[in-house]
Design a protein around this motif. Structure first.
Motif, PDB file in Angstrom:
ATOM      1  N   LYS B 223      -5.240  -5.675 -10.515  1.00 53.20           N
ATOM      2  CA  LYS B 223      -5.575  -4.574  -9.707  1.00 53.20           C
ATOM      3  C   LYS B 223      -6.993  -4.716  -9.168  1.00 53.20           C
ATOM      4  O   LYS B 223      -7.323  -4.578  -8.071  1.00 53.20           O
ATOM      5  CB  LYS B 223      -5.163  -3.089 -10.469  1.00 53.20           C
ATOM      6  CG  LYS B 223      -3.730  -2.902 -10.612  1.00 53.20           C
ATOM      7  CD  LYS B 223      -3.469  -1.478 -11.052  1.00 53.20           C
ATOM      8  CE  LYS B 223      -2.182  -1.290 -11.593  1.00 53.20           C
ATOM      9  NZ  LYS B 223      -2.209  -0.006 -12.446  1.00 53.20           N
ATOM     10  N   ARG B 225      -8.981  -7.296  -9.400  1.00 54.25           N
ATOM     11  CA  ARG B 225      -9.254  -8.243  -8.450  1.00 54.25           C
ATOM     12  C   ARG B 225      -8.555  -8.030  -6.938  1.00 54.25           C
ATOM     13  O   ARG B 225      -9.312  -8.354  -5.878  1.00 54.25           O
ATOM     14  CB  ARG B 225      -8.782  -9.698  -8.955  1.00 54.25           C
ATOM     15  CG  ARG B 225      -9.368 -10.123 -10.146  1.00 54.25           C
ATOM     16  CD  ARG B 225      -9.004 -11.554 -10.491  1.00 54.25           C
ATOM     17  NE  ARG B 225      -7.645 -11.187 -11.381  1.00 54.25           N
ATOM     18  CZ  ARG B 225      -6.590 -12.263 -11.421  1.00 54.25           C
ATOM     19  NH1 ARG B 225      -6.578 -13.208 -10.543  1.00 54.25           N
ATOM     20  NH2 ARG B 225      -5.436 -12.007 -12.064  1.00 54.25           N
ATOM     21  N   ALA B 226      -7.276  -7.482  -6.949  1.00 51.70           N
ATOM     22  CA  ALA B 226      -6.927  -7.257  -5.661  1.00 51.70           C
ATOM     23  C   ALA B 226      -7.857  -6.169  -4.888  1.00 51.70           C
ATOM     24  O   ALA B 226      -8.006  -6.244  -3.625  1.00 51.70           O
ATOM     25  CB  ALA B 226      -5.505  -6.695  -5.746  1.00 51.70           C
ATOM     26  N   LEU B 229     -10.797  -8.047  -3.504  1.00 51.46           N
ATOM     27  CA  LEU B 229     -10.604  -9.098  -2.658  1.00 51.46           C
ATOM     28  C   LEU B 229     -10.206  -8.450  -1.378  1.00 51.46           C
ATOM     29  O   LEU B 229     -10.372  -9.099  -0.213  1.00 51.46           O
ATOM     30  CB  LEU B 229      -9.593 -10.150  -3.226  1.00 51.46           C
ATOM     31  CG  LEU B 229     -10.067 -11.015  -4.305  1.00 51.46           C
ATOM     32  CD1 LEU B 229      -8.994 -11.900  -4.873  1.00 51.46           C
ATOM     33  CD2 LEU B 229     -11.020 -12.012  -3.637  1.00 51.46           C
ATOM     34  N   ALA B 230      -9.454  -7.600  -1.284  1.00 49.39           N
ATOM     35  CA  ALA B 230      -8.594  -7.305  -0.048  1.00 49.39           C
ATOM     36  C   ALA B 230      -8.335  -5.375  -0.369  1.00 49.39           C
ATOM     37  O   ALA B 230      -7.398  -5.407  -0.545  1.00 49.39           O
ATOM     38  CB  ALA B 230      -7.708  -7.805   0.375  1.00 49.39           C
ATOM     39  N   ALA B 233      -5.289  -4.156   1.797  1.00 47.68           N
ATOM     40  CA  ALA B 233      -4.184  -4.649   1.246  1.00 47.68           C
ATOM     41  C   ALA B 233      -3.766  -4.000  -0.095  1.00 47.68           C
ATOM     42  O   ALA B 233      -2.513  -3.515  -0.518  1.00 47.68           O
ATOM     43  CB  ALA B 233      -4.022  -6.077   0.825  1.00 47.68           C
ATOM     44  N   ALA B 234      -4.584  -3.777  -0.893  1.00 50.14           N
ATOM     45  CA  ALA B 234      -4.307  -3.081  -2.265  1.00 50.14           C
ATOM     46  C   ALA B 234      -3.981  -1.730  -1.997  1.00 50.14           C
ATOM     47  O   ALA B 234      -2.891  -1.406  -2.660  1.00 50.14           O
ATOM     48  CB  ALA B 234      -5.664  -3.221  -3.149  1.00 50.14           C
ATOM     49  N   ARG B 235      -4.510  -1.020  -1.114  1.00 49.59           N
ATOM     50  CA  ARG B 235      -4.280   0.208  -0.785  1.00 49.59           C
ATOM     51  C   ARG B 235      -2.769   0.270  -0.061  1.00 49.59           C
ATOM     52  O   ARG B 235      -1.945   1.247  -0.625  1.00 49.59           O
ATOM     53  CB  ARG B 235      -5.059   1.099   0.183  1.00 49.59           C
ATOM     54  CG  ARG B 235      -5.004   2.594   0.560  1.00 49.59           C
ATOM     55  CD  ARG B 235      -5.956   2.867   1.188  1.00 49.59           C
ATOM     56  NE  ARG B 235      -7.278   3.031   0.443  1.00 49.59           N
ATOM     57  CZ  ARG B 235      -8.638   2.262   0.822  1.00 49.59           C
ATOM     58  NH1 ARG B 235      -8.553   1.814   1.768  1.00 49.59           N
ATOM     59  NH2 ARG B 235      -9.591   2.678   0.009  1.00 49.59           N
ATOM     60  N   ILE B 236      -2.399  -0.507   0.481  1.00 52.89           N
ATOM     61  CA  ILE B 236      -0.988  -0.633   0.990  1.00 52.89           C
ATOM     62  C   ILE B 236       0.003  -0.823   0.152  1.00 52.89           C
ATOM     63  O   ILE B 236       1.185  -0.318   0.105  1.00 52.89           O
ATOM     64  CB  ILE B 236      -0.768  -1.757   2.158  1.00 52.89           C
ATOM     65  CG1 ILE B 236      -1.489  -1.092   3.477  1.00 52.89           C
ATOM     66  CG2 ILE B 236       0.593  -1.654   2.598  1.00 52.89           C
ATOM     67  CD1 ILE B 236      -1.795  -2.163   4.490  1.00 52.89           C
ATOM     68  N   ALA B 237      -0.195  -1.695  -0.807  1.00 51.91           N
ATOM     69  CA  ALA B 237       0.565  -1.905  -1.928  1.00 51.91           C
ATOM     70  C   ALA B 237       0.369  -0.716  -3.072  1.00 51.91           C
ATOM     71  O   ALA B 237       1.068  -1.013  -4.077  1.00 51.91           O
ATOM     72  CB  ALA B 237       0.009  -3.457  -2.604  1.00 51.91           C
ATOM     73  N   GLY B 238      -0.186   0.429  -2.547  1.00 56.19           N
ATOM     74  CA  GLY B 238      -0.035   1.569  -3.713  1.00 56.19           C
ATOM     75  C   GLY B 238      -0.951   1.430  -4.738  1.00 56.19           C
ATOM     76  O   GLY B 238      -0.782   2.344  -5.667  1.00 56.19           O
ATOM     77  N   LEU B 239      -2.167   0.623  -4.602  1.00 57.68           N
ATOM     78  CA  LEU B 239      -2.809   0.436  -5.805  1.00 57.68           C
ATOM     79  C   LEU B 239      -3.951   1.663  -5.480  1.00 57.68           C
ATOM     80  O   LEU B 239      -4.221   2.119  -4.478  1.00 57.68           O
ATOM     81  CB  LEU B 239      -3.681  -0.737  -5.953  1.00 57.68           C
ATOM     82  CG  LEU B 239      -2.694  -1.981  -6.084  1.00 57.68           C
ATOM     83  CD1 LEU B 239      -3.494  -3.235  -6.146  1.00 57.68           C
ATOM     84  CD2 LEU B 239      -1.866  -1.993  -7.224  1.00 57.68           C
ATOM     85  N   PRO B 240      -4.094   2.368  -6.649  1.00 57.59           N
ATOM     86  CA  PRO B 240      -5.249   3.277  -6.642  1.00 57.59           C
ATOM     87  C   PRO B 240      -6.736   2.774  -6.426  1.00 57.59           C
ATOM     88  O   PRO B 240      -7.439   2.566  -7.407  1.00 57.59           O
ATOM     89  CB  PRO B 240      -5.278   4.098  -7.905  1.00 57.59           C
ATOM     90  CG  PRO B 240      -4.769   3.152  -8.923  1.00 57.59           C
ATOM     91  CD  PRO B 240      -3.922   2.269  -8.191  1.00 57.59           C
ATOM     92  N   VAL B 241      -7.286   2.471  -5.088  1.00 57.75           N
ATOM     93  CA  VAL B 241      -8.523   1.825  -4.889  1.00 57.75           C
ATOM     94  C   VAL B 241      -9.554   2.618  -5.525  1.00 57.75           C
ATOM     95  O   VAL B 241     -10.476   2.138  -6.285  1.00 57.75           O
ATOM     96  CB  VAL B 241      -8.362   1.595  -3.447  1.00 57.75           C
ATOM     97  CG1 VAL B 241      -9.798   0.884  -3.045  1.00 57.75           C
ATOM     98  CG2 VAL B 241      -7.291   0.483  -2.988  1.00 57.75           C
ATOM     99  N   ARG B 243      -9.912   4.930  -7.556  1.00 63.52           N
ATOM    100  CA  ARG B 243      -9.910   5.210  -8.904  1.00 63.52           C
ATOM    101  C   ARG B 243     -10.171   4.013  -9.806  1.00 63.52           C
ATOM    102  O   ARG B 243     -11.046   3.968 -10.513  1.00 63.52           O
ATOM    103  CB  ARG B 243      -8.469   5.550  -9.692  1.00 63.52           C
ATOM    104  CG  ARG B 243      -8.472   5.965 -10.856  1.00 63.52           C
ATOM    105  CD  ARG B 243      -7.676   7.150 -11.229  1.00 63.52           C
ATOM    106  NE  ARG B 243      -6.125   6.747 -10.656  1.00 63.52           N
ATOM    107  CZ  ARG B 243      -5.110   6.449 -11.331  1.00 63.52           C
ATOM    108  NH1 ARG B 243      -5.341   6.396 -12.897  1.00 63.52           N
ATOM    109  NH2 ARG B 243      -3.785   6.331 -10.636  1.00 63.52           N
TER     110      ARG B 243
END
Ligand code: ATP
Ligand code: MG
Lengths: 512, 358
Positions: B223, B225-226, B229-230, B233-241, B243
């Protein structure tokens, strides 16, 4: 052609030409192009066809100097050309509009074009403006010279790109899937522009496209690439669409099946996704009073001329844009705020329209594939890599993706990127799937496949919101069609009453 | 002749180390020229600087000692940068860590060592993380650029130390602006008998190992690294950017603070205004040289330790300025950044010939 001042050896057929000879290009173990030869002629529209990953973009990048072949060469009228950068290509009269535009978004149209054509230190903006005006009338490419690029719809940005290439004096123009990002009306006017460039200005055009109808309308010559090889190159009027499809994919055919709609599209069930007067306040391009409901197993198509709020609607449903008014209810529970996580937790999955923005290019295919469910593969002390890989391999087989699990996502061909993201969406079995422009840039086979996937998902009672600029796609798949106009839903039509005409009127804001 | 950079399709595993080796050789060469300029004899100087610290036990262990804080700051910067959080504040976070550690050290008289040591380390970590909190909140809540805020907080930490040392923590015997010596119960164990190499180095290696494992192998690392890097894209994949950024920033500050505690409890045993020899800033160089790899950061930190010790003995023996050590580090930065470019891109030299146009 301004750079070839040397002696010109007699060119075949009289008209000036560019020959690509025996081009081979490999990326590690992937052979993207093997021994490809192609002739381009001035005043001719040369369509380049092929499945996703066939090597079309790679070939054109080589011609435009964005990439170097392992072997082979490029000749212009019998003279070998050294094309090592786009600059060399432009000097040789070759221009290209790549799928990802290279405009400076915060500058005006004039400034962008001045940047590209500036040869001196001082830029005479008044002169550039005059040139733009004369060029746009000459080629039928109207652009507002003083507009900031980012404020223009994608179709106009594309015109600016084309104009930019033309004004730097190109006599060959490569267009890589220019119609993939356009709606039907914009496609028609682009095709008109292409015709004019060919006939009035004698420009040679390479047109990459997956849509047979367009090829039929404008192409003079058609070449088909399959797995890095040219399998056919012939005059367009001597070959039918059907033959072309066979050439692209080989003998294996999987015709498009019509979606079987259940007799009563689940009227009994209560809706799973309900939007109630959703609004996003913007100076331009917001949403106002958007309401609709989708039931399990139902496909709701969202139609509309591009730029009427569809993108914003998808952003709202993916959680990247916060709503200012109204409510979103999933499975009877109202969402407190529409963040990506809360939507995802509620069972809403998303395929955004911009595949580049939806994935991490520098990460591997397998890592991107599980990015939205990392926890599922989290072991006690480390990610369970083996399971990730086998999950990825089965997705690659199931979705027929041309990729290696450990390949960087950014090196995939456009269509294969799309397939990876679709695989990601469907492998989480979403209750609601928001799908935007799913077949944009996909080849014929893949398009059929993706449409059948969407139908399949609805059969397993996923509720689907399908946003597409391809009206045929919506008419084929949707149970009901909601039409958007200026940020609102102006009508919802049942599929039995939906036709190009009825939808078209709503899209134009005529009917009420 | 014209040079062009072409993105490499693939990179075999040996290319990185090979290029770094080449960069090191080039650095030695360039340093030799500079030393010549400064009026020293280059060959003995290079020997003093790079080799003699490794030849004597004392030189070697002193190099390890100099490397210790850089291991922490290198890891702190590397993990933040991997997440796309540009923390330039390891210096301030390390200093905050020294404050926390000193505070515990001055008040832990009667504790057993097995309690005192964890306590002093924990305090350093906590203060470092706390120092990183404000910029991290400003970034994740309000979108304020962290480069500026983390950087500007560095001198503030030093000012607080100066204030403390001239006020409540003034030395009770000498009256100088140095703190009293911390309690014995909070001093770190010496891990190499009869030298100054202390437990901090072992701890640093453990931190490096944990960072490497976390970022490379664990789900949270993917998470991180994602997000780096982007972020979109991480946000769209639902990652808590947000946090992820916040937690990474705090971890980064904590690691730097731990480095500060290790300096206080391991060698200095008291707080002084010169407690940090730009360790935080050097950490940025260490992480960059290591291309943000953790094992690389450990190796670079050790090498910097050698160079630091070596340049002191070179300057003493040959009467050249001791800043030559910093100069070498700077040259190394340039050559390694070049090497990293070459690792990613192939340089194609083309000679303009006229044959092409026959
Ligand atoms: N930089 C790269 N590194 C590794 N492989 C690459 C790279 N660029 C392209 N490829 C591979 O080369 C092949 C051809 O890709 P290309 O982009 O030319 O396909 P395409 O015909 O344009 O497909 P699409 O219709 O999907 O855009 C693909 O298998 C792709 O994965
Ligand atoms: Mg392509």
């Amino acid at each position: 052609m301004n750079s070839v001042e040397g002696v010109v050896i007699a060119s075949r057929g009289g008209a000036p030409s560019i020959y690509l000879r025996n081009i081979t290009k490999a990326y590690g173990e992937t052979i993207a192009l093997s021994d490809v030869s192609l002739d381009l002629r001035a005043g001719e529209v040369h369509a380049l066809l092929g499945e996703n990953g066939a090597g079309k973009t790679t070939l054109m990048k080589i011609l435009y100097g964005l990439s170097q072949p392992d072997s082979g060469q490029i000749e212009a009228d019998g003279v070998a050309l050294k094309i090592e950068s786009p600059r060399d290509a432009r000097a040789a009269g070759i221009g290209m509009v790549t799928q990802h535009f290279s405009l400076v978004k915060n500058m005006t149209v004039i400034e962008n074009i001045a940047l590209a054509s500036a040869k001196t230190f001082a830029i005479d903006l008044a002169r550039v403006r005059a040139e733009i005006v004369s060029a746009s009338t000459r080629f039928g490419l109207d652009v507002p010279p003083d507009a900031i690029v980012s404020s223009l719809p994608i179709s106009l940005q594309q015109r600016v790109e084309i104009l930019k290439a033309l004004m730097s004096g190109c006599s060959y123009l490569i267009l890589d899937e220019p119609t993939a990002v356009l709606g039907p009306n914009d496609i028609d006017s682009l095709l008109e522009v292409i015709r004019r460039l060919r006939s009035d200005a004698g420009i040679g055009i390479v047109l990459i496209s997956h849509k047979m109808a367009e090829i039929e309308k404008v192409a003079d010559r058609v070449s088909v690439l399959r797995r890095g090889q040219v399998v056919s190159s012939s005059l367009a009027n001597g070959i039918t669409s059907k033959e072309l499809v066979t050439l692209m994919v080989g003998e294996q055919q999987s015709g498009a099946e019509q979606r079987q709609r259940s007799a009563s599209p689940s009227q009994s069930q209560s809706p799973i996704l309900v939007l109630e007067s959703v609004g996003v306040t913007r100076e331009a391009g917001g949403l106002s009073d958007v309401s609709f409901a989708v039931r399990p197993g139902e496909i709701l198509g969202i139609a509309g001329v591009s730029g009427n709020g569809q993108t914003e609607l998808v952003n709202v449903l993916s959680g990247t844009t916060q709503i200012d008014s109204g409510t979103i209810v999933v499975e009877g529970r109202q969402l407190g705020s529409n963040t990506p996580q809360s939507l995802m937790r509620a069972g809403v999955g998303i395929l955004g329209e911009d595949r580049h923005a939806s994935a991490v290019h520098a990460l591997q295919v397998v890592e991107n594939l599980i990015l939205d469910c990392v926890e599922k593969f989290a072991g006690k002390l480390q990610l369970r890599r083996k399971e990730m890989l086998s999950h990825c391999e089965s997705a690659i087989t199931q979705f027929e993706i041309k990729a290696n699990p450990k390949q960087a996502f950014g090196t995939l061909s456009g269509g294969n990127m799309q397939k990876v993201l679709l695989a990601r969406l469907f492998s989480r079995n979403p209750k609601v799937a928001i799908i935007s422009q799913p077949t944009r840039g996909l080849d014929v086979m893949a398009t059929n496949y993706v449409r059948s996937l969407i139908a399949q998902a609805s059969k397993q009672s996923t509720a689907v919101v399908l946003v597409s600029e391809d009206l045929d796609e919506i008419l084929e798949l949707a149970d009901r069609v909601a039409v958007m106009y200026r940020g609102s839903v102006v009508g919802i039509v049942d599929h039995s009453e939906a036709s190009r005409e009825s939808i078209g009127e709503l899209m134009a804001g005529i009917a009420k | 002749m014209k040079a062009r950079f072409v993105l490499r399709a693939s990179t075999p595993w040996w290319r990185g180390p090979l290029l770094v080796g080449a960069a090191a050789l080039l650095t030695i060469l360039i340093s030799a020229i500079m030393i010549r300029w400064a009026g020293g004899a280059p060959i003995p100087a290079v020997r003093y600087m790079f080799i003699s610290p490794l030849q004597s036990r004392f030189g070697f262990t002193e190099s390890l000692l100099s490397a210790t804080p850089l291991v922490f700051t290198g890891a702190a910067v590397a993990i933040a940068f991997r997440a796309g959080y540009w923390n330039i504040g390891a210096e301030g976070q390390l200093l905050a860590g020294t404050i926390g550690a000193t505070w515990v050290g001055l008040h832990a008289e009667s504790l057993p060592r097995i309690v005192g040591v964890p306590l002093i380390l924990l305090a350093g970590m906590l203060f470092g993380a706390l120092w990183a909190l404000t910029p991290a909140l400003l970034r994740t809540r309000l979108g304020i650029d962290e480069v500026v805020t983390t950087l500007l907080l560095n001198p503030v930490a030093l000012l607080i130390i100066t204030g403390l040392l001239n006020g409540p923590w003034r030395n009770s015997e000498s009256g100088f602006p140095d703190s009293d010596v911390i309690a014995d119960s909070t001093k770190l164990w010496i891990v190499w008998p009869n030298t100054r190499v202390h437990f901090g180095l072992a701890l640093g290696v453990v931190v490096i190992g944990l960072c490497w494992w976390f970022v490379g192998k664990m789900s949270g690392g993917l998470k991180l690294r994602a997000v780096g890097l982007a972020p979109n894209a991480a946000r769209i994949a639902g990652l808590p950017v947000e946090r992820t950024l916040l937690i990474t920033a705090l971890a980064s500050g904590g690691i730097a603070g731990l480095g500060g505690a290790s300096e206080i409890a391991g060698v200095a045993h008291q707080l002084t205004t010169g407690i940090s020899n730009n360790f935080g800033y050097t950490g940025v160089i260490v992480a960059t040289l290591a291309a943000l790899s953790f094992v690389g950061a450990l190796l670079v930190a050790l090498m910097f330790g050698v160079i630091t010790v070596g340049s002191f003995s070179a300057s003493r023996a040959l009467e050249i300025p001791s800043q030559i050590g910093q100069l070498v580090q700077a040259v190394l930065l340039i050559t390694v950044v070049c090497a990293l470019v070459i690792q990613k891109y192939r340089v194609v030299w083309t000679i303009k010939r006229s044959e092409g146009r026959k």
